[in-house]
Design a protein around this motif. Structure first.
Motif, PDB file in Angstrom:
ATOM      1  N   SER A  22      43.061  34.123  24.379  1.00 40.19           N
ATOM      2  CA  SER A  22      41.662  34.445  24.117  1.00 40.19           C
ATOM      3  C   SER A  22      41.395  34.392  22.619  1.00 40.19           C
ATOM      4  O   SER A  22      42.197  34.889  21.825  1.00 40.19           O
ATOM      5  N   ILE A  23      40.280  33.804  22.247  1.00 41.39           N
ATOM      6  CA  ILE A  23      39.845  33.779  20.852  1.00 41.39           C
ATOM      7  C   ILE A  23      38.624  34.684  20.737  1.00 41.39           C
ATOM      8  O   ILE A  23      37.627  34.484  21.431  1.00 41.39           O
ATOM      9  N   MET A  24      38.709  35.668  19.866  1.00 39.66           N
ATOM     10  CA  MET A  24      37.607  36.609  19.701  1.00 39.66           C
ATOM     11  C   MET A  24      36.378  35.901  19.142  1.00 39.66           C
ATOM     12  O   MET A  24      36.457  35.173  18.142  1.00 39.66           O
ATOM     13  N   ARG A  25      35.259  36.126  19.762  1.00 40.89           N
ATOM     14  CA  ARG A  25      34.034  35.406  19.396  1.00 40.89           C
ATOM     15  C   ARG A  25      33.507  35.782  18.018  1.00 40.89           C
ATOM     16  O   ARG A  25      32.777  35.014  17.389  1.00 40.89           O
ATOM     17  N   ALA A  59      33.026  41.033  33.505  1.00 45.33           N
ATOM     18  CA  ALA A  59      33.661  40.169  32.505  1.00 45.33           C
ATOM     19  C   ALA A  59      32.925  40.191  31.172  1.00 45.33           C
ATOM     20  O   ALA A  59      33.507  39.829  30.144  1.00 45.33           O
ATOM     21  N   ARG A  60      31.663  40.624  31.168  1.00 47.01           N
ATOM     22  CA  ARG A  60      30.875  40.612  29.935  1.00 47.01           C
ATOM     23  C   ARG A  60      30.700  42.006  29.326  1.00 47.01           C
ATOM     24  O   ARG A  60      30.017  42.159  28.316  1.00 47.01           O
ATOM     25  N   ILE A  61      31.328  43.034  29.911  1.00 49.90           N
ATOM     26  CA  ILE A  61      31.214  44.376  29.338  1.00 49.90           C
ATOM     27  C   ILE A  61      31.769  44.369  27.921  1.00 49.90           C
ATOM     28  O   ILE A  61      32.910  43.984  27.694  1.00 49.90           O
ATOM     29  N   ARG A  62      30.948  44.835  27.002  1.00 50.26           N
ATOM     30  CA  ARG A  62      31.353  44.841  25.607  1.00 50.26           C
ATOM     31  C   ARG A  62      31.158  46.207  24.954  1.00 50.26           C
ATOM     32  O   ARG A  62      31.526  46.417  23.801  1.00 50.26           O
ATOM     33  N   TYR A  63      30.585  47.143  25.704  1.00 56.22           N
ATOM     34  CA  TYR A  63      30.130  48.372  25.070  1.00 56.22           C
ATOM     35  C   TYR A  63      30.896  49.614  25.524  1.00 56.22           C
ATOM     36  O   TYR A  63      30.607  50.705  25.059  1.00 56.22           O
ATOM     37  N   GLY A 105      37.935  44.665  24.589  1.00 52.74           N
ATOM     38  CA  GLY A 105      37.951  44.977  26.011  1.00 52.74           C
ATOM     39  C   GLY A 105      37.404  43.844  26.844  1.00 52.74           C
ATOM     40  O   GLY A 105      37.894  43.563  27.933  1.00 52.74           O
ATOM     41  N   ARG A 106      36.398  43.166  26.329  1.00 50.25           N
ATOM     42  CA  ARG A 106      35.789  42.076  27.089  1.00 50.25           C
ATOM     43  C   ARG A 106      36.754  40.904  27.257  1.00 50.25           C
ATOM     44  O   ARG A 106      36.865  40.355  28.356  1.00 50.25           O
ATOM     45  N   THR A 107      37.450  40.513  26.192  1.00 49.41           N
ATOM     46  CA  THR A 107      38.393  39.398  26.344  1.00 49.41           C
ATOM     47  C   THR A 107      39.516  39.764  27.309  1.00 49.41           C
ATOM     48  O   THR A 107      39.997  38.913  28.052  1.00 49.41           O
ATOM     49  N   GLU A 108      39.920  41.048  27.285  1.00 50.80           N
ATOM     50  CA  GLU A 108      40.942  41.479  28.246  1.00 50.80           C
ATOM     51  C   GLU A 108      40.424  41.380  29.673  1.00 50.80           C
ATOM     52  O   GLU A 108      41.127  40.919  30.574  1.00 50.80           O
ATOM     53  N   ARG A 109      39.171  41.775  29.889  1.00 53.83           N
ATOM     54  CA  ARG A 109      38.592  41.683  31.237  1.00 53.83           C
ATOM     55  C   ARG A 109      38.468  40.232  31.689  1.00 53.83           C
ATOM     56  O   ARG A 109      38.661  39.908  32.868  1.00 53.83           O
ATOM     57  N   GLN A 110      38.141  39.354  30.776  1.00 53.91           N
ATOM     58  CA  GLN A 110      38.058  37.938  31.134  1.00 53.91           C
ATOM     59  C   GLN A 110      39.413  37.404  31.574  1.00 53.91           C
ATOM     60  O   GLN A 110      39.511  36.634  32.535  1.00 53.91           O
ATOM     61  N   ARG A 111      40.473  37.815  30.886  1.00 49.09           N
ATOM     62  CA  ARG A 111      41.818  37.390  31.286  1.00 49.09           C
ATOM     63  C   ARG A 111      42.198  38.001  32.627  1.00 49.09           C
ATOM     64  O   ARG A 111      42.873  37.363  33.441  1.00 49.09           O
ATOM     65  N   GLN A 158      43.410  35.890  35.814  1.00 47.17           N
ATOM     66  CA  GLN A 158      44.679  36.210  36.472  1.00 47.17           C
ATOM     67  C   GLN A 158      44.455  36.522  37.947  1.00 47.17           C
ATOM     68  O   GLN A 158      45.231  36.086  38.818  1.00 47.17           O
ATOM     69  N   THR A 159      43.393  37.271  38.251  1.00 48.65           N
ATOM     70  CA  THR A 159      43.110  37.660  39.629  1.00 48.65           C
ATOM     71  C   THR A 159      42.776  36.451  40.489  1.00 48.65           C
ATOM     72  O   THR A 159      43.264  36.315  41.624  1.00 48.65           O
TER      73      THR A 159
END
Length: 362
Positions: free
Chosen positions: A113-116, A221-225, A236-242, A246-247
């Motif tokens: 993941s690359i942080m935006r 996947a877009r939770i950032r707050y 947290g958002r990049t972790e959720r995207q991964r 994975q799922t």
């Protein structure tokens, strides 16, 4: 001609027709994927994602001494781009950027993941957040930006927008995701940050595993707050995207080809790529042949390797040491040989960008 020869000839003819038919069918299916057009790669004027009124905390950045772009035979890097747009046909900033690596040498799949909000050099433009590169110049400029800053060669690109993400999750029958209390509150509309997901509250959620459809999975996947204690925290958002990737991978890896083709048929139109049909087939077969049970994960910048800064009213992430960041990322993707950047420059077939050399490793 003898009867045996006639029978053999008939069998060979039937087999040839079957192969030709199968190939034609695959080509027809792959043609459903959108291809990048000249209009989509047009370069545009730059802008800045202003999100604070705080004064600048930096005036200059030490970008290190990156001069080479690493590449290695047997390793293919595919950049997955989630586009932050709600207008059909309009290119916007990349909401997520993940480098999916198919490594035939070490028999592994990995995603980075690359942080935006990472502050980078964008060729031909001012230094900016990395997510601006895709909006300014599509795949070509984003690839150049990654190669310029990380020294990692990007072979191919795949893009999906929000509606496509929803379709993909729904096509696989939804996914089971473990939610914590803060995530449930946010998605249910009871958090102080609720409403920032651009979606209506989701009912019926509870702490623990929940079955999410496409709409709910997109909000997750877009939770950032919430979840990391920082209202502008993208970690947290990049972790959720991964977690989502994975799922989906775990759910699909043991599915028969017939089911996979059925799922593909539902989502092909949501994908955009710069790959040819033959390249897609080659990479898909290579990835499937690895037989791995999970995808290894990485993120840049890693914990403890950056600082939050303000520049031109942007809240950005600035690595403490660009040289170390590059070396660590290259080692994760290519293996320990990359630390010395060994190889014969003249033997590398990768086209270099921005005047940089492409170094063939190993």
């Amino acid at each position: 001609m003898s009867k045996v020869r006639k029978v053999i000839l008939i069998i060979l003819t039937v087999l040839a027709l079957m192969v030709i038919g199968a190939y034609a069918f695959l080509q027809m299916q792959l043609n459903k994927i959108n291809r990048v057009t000249a209009e989509e790669t047009d370069f545009t004027t730059e802008d800045f994602d202003e999100d604070t009124d705080e004064p600048d905390t930096i005036s200059d950045v030490n970008w290190g001494n990156a001069t080479d772009v690493a590449a290695q035979n047997g390793v293919t890097n595919i950049l997955l781009v989630g586009q932050d747009t709600r207008v059909a046909g309009q290119r916007a900033r990349s909401d997520s950027m993940i480098i999916l690596t198919v490594d035939n040498n070490r028999k592994r799949l990995s995603m980075t993941s690359i942080m935006r909000d990472l502050y980078v050099q964008i060729p031909g433009y001012s230094d900016n957040k990395i997510n601006a590169a895709y909006a300014f110049g599509g795949f070509p400029l984003l690839d150049q930006t990654i190669e310029t800053n990380f020294g990692i060669h990007i072979d191919y690109n795949v893009e999906v927008d929000f509606s496509g993400f929803i379709d993909i999750i729904d096509a696989v029958g939804g996914i089971d995701i473990k939610l914590n209390e803060a995530e449930v509150a946010y998605m249910s509309g009871t958090s102080q940050y609720s409403g920032k997901s651009q979606a209506d509250p989701i009912s019926g959620l509870s702490v623990g595993y929940n079955h999410l459809n496409g709409e709910a999975a997109l909000v997750y996947a877009r939770i950032r707050y919430v979840g990391t204690g920082n209202a502008r925290d993208d970690f947290g958002r990049t972790e959720r995207q991964r977690i989502v990737i994975q799922t989906v991978f775990q759910k699909m890896k043991d599915e028969p080809w017939s089911n996979l083709l059925n799922i593909y048929d539902k989502v092909a139109g949501d994908l955009t790529t710069d790959m040819t049909n033959d390249q897609i087939l080659e990479i898909a077969l290579a990835a499937y042949g690895l037989g791995v049970d999970s995808i290894e994960e990485y993120r840049v910048p890693a914990d403890g390797t950056y600082s939050g800064q303000t520049v031109r009213k942007m809240s950005v992430l600035v690595p403490n040491d660009w040289n170390t960041l590059r070396a660590d990322l290259q080692e994760f993707i290519y293996g320990p040989l990359v630390g010395t950047l060994r190889g014969d420059l003249t033997s590398c077939s990768v086209p270099p960008h921005s005047g940089r050399h492409a170094v063939l490793l190993g």
